[in-house]
Design a protein around this motif. Structure first.
Motif, PDB file in Angstrom:
ATOM      1  N   ASN A  44     -14.811  -0.897   5.106  1.00 40.01           N
ATOM      2  CA  ASN A  44     -14.460   0.744   4.785  1.00 40.01           C
ATOM      3  C   ASN A  44     -13.752   1.140   6.863  1.00 40.01           C
ATOM      4  O   ASN A  44     -13.782   0.132   7.461  1.00 40.01           O
ATOM      5  CB  ASN A  44     -15.749   1.514   4.862  1.00 40.01           C
ATOM      6  CG  ASN A  44     -15.208   2.499   4.139  1.00 40.01           C
ATOM      7  OD1 ASN A  44     -14.774   3.302   4.028  1.00 40.01           O
ATOM      8  ND2 ASN A  44     -16.410   2.498   2.961  1.00 40.01           N
ATOM      9  N   THR A  45     -13.791   2.321   6.644  1.00 38.36           N
ATOM     10  CA  THR A  45     -12.561   2.507   7.540  1.00 38.36           C
ATOM     11  C   THR A  45     -13.003   4.486   8.614  1.00 38.36           C
ATOM     12  O   THR A  45     -12.682   5.096   9.064  1.00 38.36           O
ATOM     13  CB  THR A  45     -11.136   3.123   7.077  1.00 38.36           C
ATOM     14  OG1 THR A  45     -11.318   4.188   5.879  1.00 38.36           O
ATOM     15  CG2 THR A  45     -10.582   1.787   6.764  1.00 38.36           C
ATOM     16  N   SER A  72     -16.856   1.754  11.629  1.00 36.69           N
ATOM     17  CA  SER A  72     -16.564   0.680  11.147  1.00 36.69           C
ATOM     18  C   SER A  72     -15.984  -0.327  12.305  1.00 36.69           C
ATOM     19  O   SER A  72     -15.708   0.065  13.041  1.00 36.69           O
ATOM     20  CB  SER A  72     -15.421   0.556  10.039  1.00 36.69           C
ATOM     21  OG  SER A  72     -16.699   1.381   8.248  1.00 36.69           O
ATOM     22  N   GLU A 124     -12.155  -4.415   9.681  1.00 37.64           N
ATOM     23  CA  GLU A 124     -12.445  -4.415   8.348  1.00 37.64           C
ATOM     24  C   GLU A 124     -10.806  -2.898   7.301  1.00 37.64           C
ATOM     25  O   GLU A 124     -10.670  -3.754   6.945  1.00 37.64           O
ATOM     26  CB  GLU A 124     -13.623  -3.437   8.257  1.00 37.64           C
ATOM     27  CG  GLU A 124     -14.924  -4.248   7.994  1.00 37.64           C
ATOM     28  CD  GLU A 124     -16.163  -3.652   7.738  1.00 37.64           C
ATOM     29  OE1 GLU A 124     -16.108  -2.296   7.335  1.00 37.64           O
ATOM     30  OE2 GLU A 124     -17.522  -4.169   8.156  1.00 37.64           O
ATOM     31  N   SER A 125     -10.623  -2.451   8.572  1.00 34.86           N
ATOM     32  CA  SER A 125      -9.122  -1.633   8.578  1.00 34.86           C
ATOM     33  C   SER A 125      -7.556  -2.539   7.532  1.00 34.86           C
ATOM     34  O   SER A 125      -7.230  -2.180   6.955  1.00 34.86           O
ATOM     35  CB  SER A 125      -8.677  -0.920   9.340  1.00 34.86           C
ATOM     36  OG  SER A 125      -9.889   0.398   9.833  1.00 34.86           O
ATOM     37  N   ARG A 155      -6.650   5.386  -0.390  1.00 35.92           N
ATOM     38  CA  ARG A 155      -8.228   6.567   0.330  1.00 35.92           C
ATOM     39  C   ARG A 155      -7.884   7.707   0.245  1.00 35.92           C
ATOM     40  O   ARG A 155      -6.482   8.709   0.370  1.00 35.92           O
ATOM     41  CB  ARG A 155      -8.357   5.887   1.419  1.00 35.92           C
ATOM     42  CG  ARG A 155      -9.902   5.451   1.872  1.00 35.92           C
ATOM     43  CD  ARG A 155     -10.399   5.606   2.985  1.00 35.92           C
ATOM     44  NE  ARG A 155     -11.427   4.995   3.241  1.00 35.92           N
ATOM     45  CZ  ARG A 155     -12.457   5.700   3.225  1.00 35.92           C
ATOM     46  NH1 ARG A 155     -12.332   7.740   3.359  1.00 35.92           N
ATOM     47  NH2 ARG A 155     -13.948   5.383   2.872  1.00 35.92           N
ATOM     48  N   LEU A 163      -7.921   9.613   8.699  1.00 33.08           N
ATOM     49  CA  LEU A 163      -7.564   8.695   8.836  1.00 33.08           C
ATOM     50  C   LEU A 163      -6.607   9.051  10.414  1.00 33.08           C
ATOM     51  O   LEU A 163      -6.561   8.658  11.123  1.00 33.08           O
ATOM     52  CB  LEU A 163      -6.594   7.996   8.405  1.00 33.08           C
ATOM     53  CG  LEU A 163      -7.994   6.655   7.493  1.00 33.08           C
ATOM     54  CD1 LEU A 163      -7.159   6.551   6.131  1.00 33.08           C
ATOM     55  CD2 LEU A 163      -8.541   6.028   7.631  1.00 33.08           C
ATOM     56  N   ARG A 191      -8.151   2.736  13.606  1.00 35.62           N
ATOM     57  CA  ARG A 191      -8.370   2.560  11.998  1.00 35.62           C
ATOM     58  C   ARG A 191      -7.145   2.740  11.157  1.00 35.62           C
ATOM     59  O   ARG A 191      -6.473   1.516  10.720  1.00 35.62           O
ATOM     60  CB  ARG A 191      -9.602   3.471  11.985  1.00 35.62           C
ATOM     61  CG  ARG A 191     -10.891   3.255  12.004  1.00 35.62           C
ATOM     62  CD  ARG A 191     -11.128   5.033  11.693  1.00 35.62           C
ATOM     63  NE  ARG A 191     -11.145   5.919  12.201  1.00 35.62           N
ATOM     64  CZ  ARG A 191     -11.227   6.973  11.324  1.00 35.62           C
ATOM     65  NH1 ARG A 191     -11.509   7.154  10.189  1.00 35.62           N
ATOM     66  NH2 ARG A 191     -10.929   7.667  11.821  1.00 35.62           N
ATOM     67  N   TYR A 192      -6.135   3.231  11.617  1.00 35.55           N
ATOM     68  CA  TYR A 192      -4.901   3.597  11.092  1.00 35.55           C
ATOM     69  C   TYR A 192      -4.080   2.818  11.239  1.00 35.55           C
ATOM     70  O   TYR A 192      -3.671   2.399  10.238  1.00 35.55           O
ATOM     71  CB  TYR A 192      -4.711   5.068  11.390  1.00 35.55           C
ATOM     72  CG  TYR A 192      -3.266   5.276   9.829  1.00 35.55           C
ATOM     73  CD1 TYR A 192      -2.939   5.541   8.630  1.00 35.55           C
ATOM     74  CD2 TYR A 192      -2.202   5.453  11.157  1.00 35.55           C
ATOM     75  CE1 TYR A 192      -2.069   5.680   8.312  1.00 35.55           C
ATOM     76  CE2 TYR A 192      -0.482   5.038  10.710  1.00 35.55           C
ATOM     77  CZ  TYR A 192      -0.513   5.790   9.487  1.00 35.55           C
ATOM     78  OH  TYR A 192       1.082   6.059   8.322  1.00 35.55           O
ATOM     79  N   LEU A 202      -4.975  -0.553   9.825  1.00 33.25           N
ATOM     80  CA  LEU A 202      -4.501  -0.324   8.099  1.00 33.25           C
ATOM     81  C   LEU A 202      -3.334  -0.683   8.062  1.00 33.25           C
ATOM     82  O   LEU A 202      -2.806  -1.504   6.772  1.00 33.25           O
ATOM     83  CB  LEU A 202      -5.621   0.415   7.320  1.00 33.25           C
ATOM     84  CG  LEU A 202      -4.561   1.303   6.126  1.00 33.25           C
ATOM     85  CD1 LEU A 202      -6.026  -0.077   5.364  1.00 33.25           C
ATOM     86  CD2 LEU A 202      -4.818   2.704   5.602  1.00 33.25           C
TER      87      LEU A 202
END
Length: 588
Positions: free
Chosen positions: A461-462, A466, A470-471, A488, A514, A524-525, A528
């Motif tokens: 998850n984000t 987290s 994981e991103s 998302r 995000l 996170r972004y 991703l």
């Protein structure tokens, strides 16, 4: 929005106070200058600082670890870092500055990267940004949906700030995000660079790094195959900046946010064709981009001014593959409109399958189809629904097709084999199973199949708590499963004070956005999008290996991807999996 059926009841309660026509939220001003972080809710580990020799420490660190703000990190000092990258790629890492004495004006100086042969990567391609701390929380009972108040909270580093200098207090850790964009025209080779860490004009440390540019190139972003779908909320931008929605100022302010999204490979425009399709689940409630008016004689008119403005605006930025229009099945089944007879905004409540539902939607859809065809947008527009039961979807599909048999349909939700052929853009929940045979048949038929994560999943998850890797893991999972992309529900559904506190409502912290106000990205972004770049590398390599009949390399690539299964992922090991994958992808 993004919650699975098991958690719908708690979400309806969240929106219970918002069942009237959508309200306007008071404007909030956010300074463009630096801002104060909130105090750490956890006790400070003073012993970690007293054990240190007084002074300032600087070291490369692990971007997959969230280092505490008020505890001295336990890591060996590393002054050198090396990375490999394709042309058109982006490499990122993190370094830390921690100090026992105040640093009044932390800033950086970096020179162009040089390969020693006269080739240069300019300093404009290099950025060092402060990573700021925000409040986060934790999971409740293994899920991030319907969480209670009073969960344990803490500070985590997530905001990638755009300030050029910052003051750092004594006994504080300050992470820094270092990124280098490799030009597509870069000459392959090893490039060396340095970054000076300064307090005002005084240099307090220096780090060295090397980027090896490989003789491979990523496709241009506009040609990426990955279908990224992060839902946009223009109303959140309007509130934070205190501007009128759809005004010239609003459109001007939104542009760099949406350009940042386009630069990440976003393919889909999020459009709302009714007011409040998600029953007040966001701090800033979505309004309708289409004005519905019931005339005194009982006929209807539809004003597409804001819809057209939004679609044209986003398309000009390069986000132009799909226009997903939400929703024919809102979560509260309320449909707002302006009543010319009473001069008020009112609503009807109608369930799919009822005569009232069909009477309300069929004329609008026929009119909408005509308008879309005039604009040249019909072929890339879908009537979109979100986590609706199969029976309701079947009834809505019947109405859509009766208005125009060629309308495309989108659904983000559980997988229903009975209707999958009717869904042009199907985004299934990450825990759902869709066979490879169906995936390949959908791909051959020109249908999109993506997946999403929401508050339900503990991992991957984000959330702001987290593990950061994981991103990036999400893109590699899509490559393994054969999905066309990832969705998302919230790119920028900002809470009241997002720069300080990422908690909101009954969802885990960070679930609603995000990126941050004043054009601040996040760890996170960035990760991703790094995972999406890995997805694109996989497509390039797979095509090459198939074309050259290099079955050994193709087998090696497929073996690498097979590890990216949710049941093999445990909290904390995404970092090792992603790191290994990136090493292999850059070694072919």
């Amino acid at each position: 929005m993004k919650t699975k059926f098991s958690s719908l009841f708690c979400l309806y309660l969240v929106g219970a106070a918002l069942l009237a026509a959508p309200a306007r939220v008071k404007a909030q001003s956010v300074s463009n200058e630096t801002y104060a972080e909130l105090p750490d809710p956890k006790p400070v580990d003073h012993s970690s600082w007293t054990a240190l020799k007084p002074g300032t420490y600087i070291s490369f660190a692990d971007k997959g670890i969230r280092y505490a703000k008020n505890s001295a990190p336990q890591l060996a000092i590393v002054k050198n870092w090396a990375a490999k990258a394709w042309k058109g790629d982006k490499v990122q890492t993190e370094f830390l500055m921690w100090t026992t004495a105040p640093v009044k004006k932390l800033n950086f100086e970096y020179a162009p990267l040089q390969d020693g042969k006269g080739h240069t990567i300019t300093a404009n391609n290099i950025k060092a940004n402060f990573v700021r701390y925000v409040i986060t929380d934790e999971l409740s009972g293994g899920s991030g949906c319907g969480i209670p108040k009073g969960l344990d909270s803490s500070l985590v580093a997530d905001v990638i700030d755009n300030q050029t200098s910052i003051a750092v207090s004594a006994n504080t850790v300050q992470p820094v995000w270092l990124s280098v964009v490799l030009p597509r025209e870069a000459i392959a080779g090893s490039y060396n660079g340095t970054i000076k860490v300064k307090d005002g004009s005084n240099t307090i440390g220096e780090l060295k790094y090397k980027v090896s540019v490989l003789n491979r190139a990523l496709p241009q972003v506009k040609d990426w195959k990955f279908r990224l779908d992060l839902w946009q909320n223009p109303y959140s931008v309007a509130r934070v900046y205190g501007v009128k929605p759809w005004s010239a100022k609003h459109m001007e302010i939104m542009k760099p946010y949406m350009q940042m999204l386009a630069n990440g490979g976003q393919k889909t425009i999020t459009a709302t064709i009714i007011a409040d399709p998600w029953n007040g689940q966001t701090y800033d409630i979505y309004d309708s981009m289409i004005k519905w008016t019931k005339k005194k004689n009982g006929s209807w008119t539809y004003d597409y001014t804001n819809f057209d403005k939004w679609v044209s605006y986003m398309s000009a930025l390069g986000i132009n593959k799909l226009i997903n229009c939400y929703s024919m099945i809102p979560w509260n089944l309320k449909f707002y409109y302006d009543d010319e007879l009473t001069g008020k905004t009112t609503f009807i409540t109608a369930e799919p399958g009822s005569a009232e539902y069909a009477a309300h939607w069929k004329p609008m859809l026929a009119n909408f189809a005509k308008h879309l065809k005039q604009k040249g947008w019909f072929g890339k527009t879908t009537i979109a629904m979100d986590e609706r039961p199969m029976e309701a979807m079947q009834k809505a599909i019947a109405v859509i097709k009766s208005a125009d048999k060629d309308f495309k349909i989108s659904l983000a939700g559980n997988y229903h084999p009975q209707i999958q052929k009717d869904i042009f853009d199907y985004c299934i929940a990450s825990g759902q199973v869709i066979t490879d045979e169906v995936l390949q048949a959908r791909k051959a038929g020109g249908l999109n199949t993506t997946y999403y994560t929401c508050c339900t999943e503990a991992y991957p998850n984000t959330f702001t708590f987290s593990p950061p890797a994981e991103s990036a893991w999400l893109g590699l999972y899509a490559a393994n499963k054969g999905f066309d992309g990832y969705l998302r529900w919230a790119y920028n559904c900002w809470s009241k004070n997002p720069l300080q506190d990422t908690r909101f409502g009954s969802w885990s912290a960070g679930d609603a956005f995000l990126v941050y106000p004043r054009l601040r990205s996040s760890v996170r972004y960035e990760l991703l999008i790094a995972g999406i770049r890995d997805y694109e590398k996989i497509q390039v390599l797979r095509n090459e290996f198939q074309r050259k009949n290099q079955t050994d390399k193709l087998d090696q690539l497929n073996k690498l991807l097979k590890d990216f299964e949710i049941d093999r992922l445990k909290t904390g090991n995404a970092k090792e999996m992603v790191t290994h994958a990136e090493q292999v992808l850059n070694a072919f």
